[in-house]
Motif scaffolding. Structure first.
Motif, PDB file in Angstrom:
ATOM      1  N   LEU A   2       0.812  -1.218   0.000  1.00  0.00           N
ATOM      2  CA  LEU A   2       0.000   0.000   0.000  1.00  0.00           C
ATOM      3  C   LEU A   2       0.841   1.263   0.000  1.00  0.00           C
ATOM      4  O   LEU A   2       0.322   2.346  -0.295  1.00  0.00           O
ATOM      5  N   GLU A   3       2.119   1.150   0.312  1.00  0.00           N
ATOM      6  CA  GLU A   3       3.013   2.314   0.293  1.00  0.00           C
ATOM      7  C   GLU A   3       3.706   2.500  -1.036  1.00  0.00           C
ATOM      8  O   GLU A   3       4.397   3.504  -1.236  1.00  0.00           O
ATOM      9  N   VAL A  41      -0.842  -0.721  -4.258  1.00  0.00           N
ATOM     10  CA  VAL A  41      -1.455  -1.968  -4.731  1.00  0.00           C
ATOM     11  C   VAL A  41      -2.402  -2.441  -3.633  1.00  0.00           C
ATOM     12  O   VAL A  41      -1.975  -2.958  -2.599  1.00  0.00           O
ATOM     13  N   ARG A  42      -3.700  -2.266  -3.850  1.00  0.00           N
ATOM     14  CA  ARG A  42      -4.696  -2.630  -2.846  1.00  0.00           C
ATOM     15  C   ARG A  42      -5.062  -4.105  -2.983  1.00  0.00           C
ATOM     16  O   ARG A  42      -5.022  -4.665  -4.098  1.00  0.00           O
ATOM     17  N   PRO A  43      -5.427  -4.763  -1.903  1.00  0.00           N
ATOM     18  CA  PRO A  43      -5.722  -6.206  -1.964  1.00  0.00           C
ATOM     19  C   PRO A  43      -6.827  -6.562  -2.938  1.00  0.00           C
ATOM     20  O   PRO A  43      -6.801  -7.641  -3.537  1.00  0.00           O
ATOM     21  N   ASP A  44      -7.818  -5.674  -3.107  1.00  0.00           N
ATOM     22  CA  ASP A  44      -8.926  -5.963  -4.020  1.00  0.00           C
ATOM     23  C   ASP A  44      -8.770  -5.277  -5.369  1.00  0.00           C
ATOM     24  O   ASP A  44      -9.726  -5.184  -6.134  1.00  0.00           O
ATOM     25  N   ALA A  45      -7.554  -4.789  -5.664  1.00  0.00           N
ATOM     26  CA  ALA A  45      -7.201  -4.212  -6.965  1.00  0.00           C
ATOM     27  C   ALA A  45      -7.910  -2.892  -7.267  1.00  0.00           C
ATOM     28  O   ALA A  45      -7.917  -2.445  -8.410  1.00  0.00           O
ATOM     29  N   VAL A  90      -4.752   6.700   5.796  1.00  0.00           N
ATOM     30  CA  VAL A  90      -3.428   7.287   5.589  1.00  0.00           C
ATOM     31  C   VAL A  90      -2.399   6.222   5.913  1.00  0.00           C
ATOM     32  O   VAL A  90      -2.291   5.771   7.060  1.00  0.00           O
ATOM     33  N   ILE A  91      -1.648   5.806   4.892  1.00  0.00           N
ATOM     34  CA  ILE A  91      -0.653   4.756   5.054  1.00  0.00           C
ATOM     35  C   ILE A  91       0.652   5.273   4.481  1.00  0.00           C
ATOM     36  O   ILE A  91       0.846   5.282   3.270  1.00  0.00           O
ATOM     37  N   GLY A  92       1.529   5.743   5.357  1.00  0.00           N
ATOM     38  CA  GLY A  92       2.741   6.389   4.878  1.00  0.00           C
ATOM     39  C   GLY A  92       2.391   7.633   4.095  1.00  0.00           C
ATOM     40  O   GLY A  92       1.733   8.538   4.598  1.00  0.00           O
ATOM     41  N   ASN A  93       2.794   7.676   2.826  1.00  0.00           N
ATOM     42  CA  ASN A  93       2.461   8.785   1.938  1.00  0.00           C
ATOM     43  C   ASN A  93       1.293   8.453   1.019  1.00  0.00           C
ATOM     44  O   ASN A  93       1.009   9.216   0.090  1.00  0.00           O
ATOM     45  N   GLU A 141      -8.765  -4.669   6.350  1.00  0.00           N
ATOM     46  CA  GLU A 141      -7.335  -4.961   6.352  1.00  0.00           C
ATOM     47  C   GLU A 141      -6.513  -3.700   6.150  1.00  0.00           C
ATOM     48  O   GLU A 141      -5.442  -3.532   6.750  1.00  0.00           O
ATOM     49  N   GLU A 142      -6.987  -2.788   5.296  1.00  0.00           N
ATOM     50  CA  GLU A 142      -6.263  -1.539   5.055  1.00  0.00           C
ATOM     51  C   GLU A 142      -6.268  -0.648   6.293  1.00  0.00           C
ATOM     52  O   GLU A 142      -5.273   0.019   6.591  1.00  0.00           O
TER      53      GLU A 142
END
Length: 341
Positions: free
Chosen positions: A16-17, A22-26, A229-232, A241-242
């Motif tokens: 995700l960073e 790249v998200r798990p569900d595309a 918000v995951i890193g940048n 999960e996200e």
């Protein structure tokens, strides 16, 4: 909160960073989960909507109205129930107050659309039931369903006088529902309540200008967006999960092409993600995460990115929801109101 092993946490976080994430569900960063929706299916309500998401989330909203004295009534009342959550849960009360304030602060709605006479107004009761929700924050699901319910809401047409300042007159309505007025449309023959304190483009305006402003300005409900918000990286409508690997969630309001309040950042370190970060992430990354946790805020570059994403996503989401309303109205005209699905 979902629990991830150190390996799962590291893999998902690093995915995700990346640029782009790249998200798990595309999904893309600005893409909502697929959903199925229907409106105006509850015959006892003035407006209703039901939304189901592809991952099992489900929400039903009904809108009713009653006549009350303007000076003594709270014009917007929101009630939220969630399956598996206590009725007195403070989180639900806080969400309900957020939607109430968001709608109550709209002068076009409260001073024009709901105003009947100089003494009486409609009071809206918005009842939401979250039957299932795959995530920590139900705001996205609730907001989309409330938007559809309000967009489908119709109110009885007033046929009595709008001026009862000299002698009080109980409002009388047309009993033919075909003549009812859409909440989001212009209400003809009603006198808006001029606001002397209203500022338009930074200039004081007269009551007559305020009345014209309210009469000629269309209104649509606001939408609340939740970003992870995951890193940048900024991700709209995060999955469970996200959220588990996110540094925090950012809530932003959008209405008719503009970003509106609230704008709220909440750190969401779960016990699983904290443990994973402590035991698995390299020291430099852990130091960066700790600095973010202690800062009590959010990086301005991230905030700017979320602001721009909300502006872009808001128009697309509203357009898609409006298309659902349009198709449901066309189907209703042909075969009657849809049944609950």
């Amino acid at each position: 909160m979902v629990r991830l092993s150190p390996a799962e946490y590291s893999y998902l976080r690093s995915s995700l960073e990346t640029v782009p994430p790249v998200r798990p569900d595309a999904r893309t960063v600005a893409q909502f989960r697929p959903l199925q929706a229907a409106t105006n299916f509850m015959p006892t309500c003035y407006g209703s909507a039901r939304v189901r998401t592809a991952d099992g989330g489900e929400c039903i909203v009904g809108v009713k109205a009653k006549v009350a004295r303007t000076v003594s009534a709270k014009l917007i009342n929101v009630s939220i129930d969630m399956s598996g959550t206590r009725d007195d849960d403070p989180a639900l009360a806080n969400i309900a107050l957020t939607f109430e304030k968001l709608l109550q602060d709209s002068p076009i709605l409260t001073a024009e659309k709901l105003r009947l006479t100089s003494r009486f107004s409609f009071t809206l009761f918005i009842d939401a039931l979250v039957l299932a929700h795959n995530g920590n924050n139900p705001l996205n699901l609730l907001s989309l369903t409330i938007y559809l319910a309000l967009m489908s809401t119709r109110l009885p047409k007033l046929i009595s006088s709008t001026d009862d300042s000299a002698a009080e007159e109980i409002p009388v309505f047309d009993d033919d529902w075909e003549n009812s007025v859409p909440l989001t449309g212009l209400i003809q023959g009603q006198a808006p309540a001029p606001r002397h304190d209203l500022l338009l483009d930074g200039k004081q305006i007269t009551p007559e200008q305020a009345a014209l402003f309210y009469k000629t300005t269309p209104w649509k409900p606001p939408i609340l967006f939740v970003f992870a918000v995951i890193g940048n990286s900024i991700l709209i409508d995060p999955s469970l999960e996200e959220e588990a690997v996110a540094d925090g969630t950012l809530t932003i309001g959008w209405q008719q092409g503009k970003v509106v309040a609230p704008l709220r950042y909440l750190e969401t370190y779960s016990s699983s993600s904290t443990a994973a970060a402590t035991s698995f992430v390299d020291p430099s990354a852990k130091k960066q995460n700790s600095a973010l946790a202690k800062s009590g805020g959010i990086n301005l570059e991230i905030l700017k990115k979320a602001y721009e994403l909300a502006l872009d996503a808001g128009s697309d989401v509203a357009e898609s929801l409006d298309l659902i309303i349009k198709l449901d109205r066309e189907e209703e005209a042909e075969s009657g109101p849809p049944a609950m699905f």
